[in-house]
Design a protein around this motif. Structure first.
Motif, PDB file in Angstrom:
ATOM      1  N   ALA A  25       0.827  -1.215   0.000  1.00  0.00           N
ATOM      2  CA  ALA A  25       0.000   0.000   0.000  1.00  0.00           C
ATOM      3  C   ALA A  25       0.857   1.260   0.000  1.00  0.00           C
ATOM      4  N   GLN A  26       2.155   1.131   0.249  1.00  0.00           N
ATOM      5  CA  GLN A  26       3.060   2.279   0.219  1.00  0.00           C
ATOM      6  C   GLN A  26       3.131   2.902  -1.172  1.00  0.00           C
ATOM      7  N   VAL A  27       2.858   2.114  -2.219  1.00  0.00           N
ATOM      8  CA  VAL A  27       2.998   2.625  -3.591  1.00  0.00           C
ATOM      9  C   VAL A  27       1.672   2.828  -4.315  1.00  0.00           C
ATOM     10  N   GLY A  28       0.571   2.353  -3.750  1.00  0.00           N
ATOM     11  CA  GLY A  28      -0.706   2.534  -4.437  1.00  0.00           C
ATOM     12  C   GLY A  28      -1.827   1.753  -3.791  1.00  0.00           C
ATOM     13  N   ALA A  29      -2.977   1.826  -4.438  1.00  0.00           N
ATOM     14  CA  ALA A  29      -4.176   1.171  -3.926  1.00  0.00           C
ATOM     15  C   ALA A  29      -4.143  -0.321  -4.262  1.00  0.00           C
ATOM     16  N   VAL A  30      -4.062  -1.148  -3.224  1.00  0.00           N
ATOM     17  CA  VAL A  30      -4.036  -2.599  -3.387  1.00  0.00           C
ATOM     18  C   VAL A  30      -5.477  -3.105  -3.447  1.00  0.00           C
ATOM     19  N   LYS A  31      -5.830  -3.753  -4.558  1.00  0.00           N
ATOM     20  CA  LYS A  31      -7.182  -4.303  -4.711  1.00  0.00           C
ATOM     21  C   LYS A  31      -7.342  -5.625  -3.979  1.00  0.00           C
ATOM     22  N   SER A  32      -6.294  -6.482  -4.068  1.00  0.00           N
ATOM     23  CA  SER A  32      -6.401  -7.783  -3.419  1.00  0.00           C
ATOM     24  C   SER A  32      -5.015  -8.357  -3.146  1.00  0.00           C
ATOM     25  N   VAL A  33      -4.959  -9.216  -2.143  1.00  0.00           N
ATOM     26  CA  VAL A  33      -3.763  -9.982  -1.808  1.00  0.00           C
ATOM     27  C   VAL A  33      -4.200 -11.426  -1.668  1.00  0.00           C
ATOM     28  N   ASN A  34      -3.498 -12.324  -2.362  1.00  0.00           N
ATOM     29  CA  ASN A  34      -3.836 -13.743  -2.299  1.00  0.00           C
ATOM     30  C   ASN A  34      -2.566 -14.529  -1.965  1.00  0.00           C
ATOM     31  N   LEU A  35      -2.409 -14.870  -0.702  1.00  0.00           N
ATOM     32  CA  LEU A  35      -1.260 -15.636  -0.230  1.00  0.00           C
ATOM     33  C   LEU A  35      -1.535 -17.116  -0.458  1.00  0.00           C
ATOM     34  N   MET A  36      -0.644 -17.789  -1.146  1.00  0.00           N
ATOM     35  CA  MET A  36      -0.843 -19.201  -1.467  1.00  0.00           C
ATOM     36  C   MET A  36      -0.511 -20.077  -0.260  1.00  0.00           C
ATOM     37  N   MET A  37      -1.462 -20.962   0.062  1.00  0.00           N
ATOM     38  CA  MET A  37      -1.313 -21.843   1.219  1.00  0.00           C
ATOM     39  C   MET A  37      -1.286 -23.300   0.765  1.00  0.00           C
ATOM     40  N   ASP A  38      -0.528 -24.116   1.470  1.00  0.00           N
ATOM     41  CA  ASP A  38      -0.472 -25.550   1.192  1.00  0.00           C
ATOM     42  C   ASP A  38      -1.788 -26.182   1.624  1.00  0.00           C
ATOM     43  N   ARG A  39      -2.381 -26.988   0.761  1.00  0.00           N
ATOM     44  CA  ARG A  39      -3.675 -27.615   1.075  1.00  0.00           C
ATOM     45  C   ARG A  39      -3.589 -28.584   2.247  1.00  0.00           C
ATOM     46  N   VAL A  40      -2.489 -29.299   2.345  1.00  0.00           N
ATOM     47  CA  VAL A  40      -2.365 -30.335   3.371  1.00  0.00           C
ATOM     48  C   VAL A  40      -2.005 -29.744   4.729  1.00  0.00           C
ATOM     49  N   THR A  41      -0.961 -28.898   4.759  1.00  0.00           N
ATOM     50  CA  THR A  41      -0.463 -28.386   6.039  1.00  0.00           C
ATOM     51  C   THR A  41      -1.141 -27.096   6.479  1.00  0.00           C
ATOM     52  N   GLY A  42      -1.721 -26.361   5.515  1.00  0.00           N
ATOM     53  CA  GLY A  42      -2.334 -25.080   5.846  1.00  0.00           C
ATOM     54  C   GLY A  42      -1.320 -23.969   6.048  1.00  0.00           C
ATOM     55  N   LYS A  43      -0.040 -24.236   5.764  1.00  0.00           N
ATOM     56  CA  LYS A  43       1.014 -23.234   5.928  1.00  0.00           C
ATOM     57  C   LYS A  43       1.284 -22.533   4.609  1.00  0.00           C
ATOM     58  N   SER A  44       1.889 -21.364   4.699  1.00  0.00           N
ATOM     59  CA  SER A  44       2.217 -20.585   3.511  1.00  0.00           C
ATOM     60  C   SER A  44       3.163 -21.348   2.594  1.00  0.00           C
ATOM     61  N   ARG A  45       2.996 -21.161   1.281  1.00  0.00           N
ATOM     62  CA  ARG A  45       3.891 -21.768   0.296  1.00  0.00           C
ATOM     63  C   ARG A  45       5.022 -20.812  -0.077  1.00  0.00           C
ATOM     64  N   GLY A  46       5.032 -19.603   0.497  1.00  0.00           N
ATOM     65  CA  GLY A  46       6.131 -18.673   0.281  1.00  0.00           C
ATOM     66  C   GLY A  46       5.967 -17.753  -0.917  1.00  0.00           C
ATOM     67  N   PHE A  47       4.751 -17.701  -1.479  1.00  0.00           N
ATOM     68  CA  PHE A  47       4.507 -16.742  -2.559  1.00  0.00           C
ATOM     69  C   PHE A  47       3.062 -16.276  -2.525  1.00  0.00           C
ATOM     70  N   ALA A  48       2.831 -15.139  -3.203  1.00  0.00           N
ATOM     71  CA  ALA A  48       1.501 -14.533  -3.191  1.00  0.00           C
ATOM     72  C   ALA A  48       1.281 -13.767  -4.483  1.00  0.00           C
ATOM     73  N   PHE A  49       0.032 -13.346  -4.682  1.00  0.00           N
ATOM     74  CA  PHE A  49      -0.327 -12.465  -5.786  1.00  0.00           C
ATOM     75  C   PHE A  49      -0.934 -11.210  -5.186  1.00  0.00           C
ATOM     76  N   VAL A  50      -0.439 -10.067  -5.654  1.00  0.00           N
ATOM     77  CA  VAL A  50      -0.928  -8.770  -5.185  1.00  0.00           C
ATOM     78  C   VAL A  50      -1.455  -8.031  -6.403  1.00  0.00           C
ATOM     79  N   GLU A  51      -2.690  -7.549  -6.314  1.00  0.00           N
ATOM     80  CA  GLU A  51      -3.291  -6.831  -7.437  1.00  0.00           C
ATOM     81  C   GLU A  51      -3.509  -5.373  -7.064  1.00  0.00           C
ATOM     82  N   PHE A  52      -3.062  -4.496  -7.957  1.00  0.00           N
ATOM     83  CA  PHE A  52      -3.222  -3.056  -7.773  1.00  0.00           C
ATOM     84  C   PHE A  52      -4.388  -2.546  -8.619  1.00  0.00           C
ATOM     85  N   SER A  53      -4.795  -1.312  -8.357  1.00  0.00           N
ATOM     86  CA  SER A  53      -5.881  -0.698  -9.120  1.00  0.00           C
ATOM     87  C   SER A  53      -5.462  -0.380 -10.543  1.00  0.00           C
TER      88      SER A  53
END
Length: 108
Positions: A25-53
């Motif tokens: 949000a320091q650089v602009g309006a963030v529309k969405s953040v989607n952090l990828m999670m492991d289906r089995v463990t429920g822990k983060s997979r270490g990557f995400a998708f961030v969408e700006f306006s």
């Protein structure tokens, strides 16, 4: 795929969606953040998708944050590409669970 959607990689496994929302949000309006999670463990997979306006805000985020330190790790930030289509695991030739090279194992 939208030029306003970014891939963010090499994240700490403790990073949450709110952490990313606040950081980007320091650089602009963030529309969405989607952090990828492991289906089995429920822990983060270490990557995400961030969408700006806008694509301009996304480009600014790439310039400002790519290879910069975030929570102790140098993160990767670039335009997200479409997901590559892959055959289901059962349809891949020589696929055996636990055999990452796809080689055939001898049966005893």
């Amino acid at each position: 795929m939208s030029q306003a959607r970014l891939f963010v990689g090499n994240l700490s496994y403790q990073t949450g969606e709110n952490d990313l929302q606040d950081y980007f949000a320091q650089v602009g309006a963030v529309k969405s953040v989607n952090l990828m999670m492991d289906r089995v463990t429920g822990k983060s997979r270490g990557f995400a998708f961030v969408e700006f306006s806008t694509p301009e805000e996304a480009q600014k985020a790439i310039e400002q944050f790519h290879n910069k330190d975030f929570q102790g790790r140098a993160i990767t930030v670039n335009v997200a590409r479409p997901r590559e289509e892959r055959a289901p695991r059962g349809d891949r030739p020589n696929f055996r669970p636990g055999n990452d090279r796809g080689e055939r194992r001898e049966r005893y």
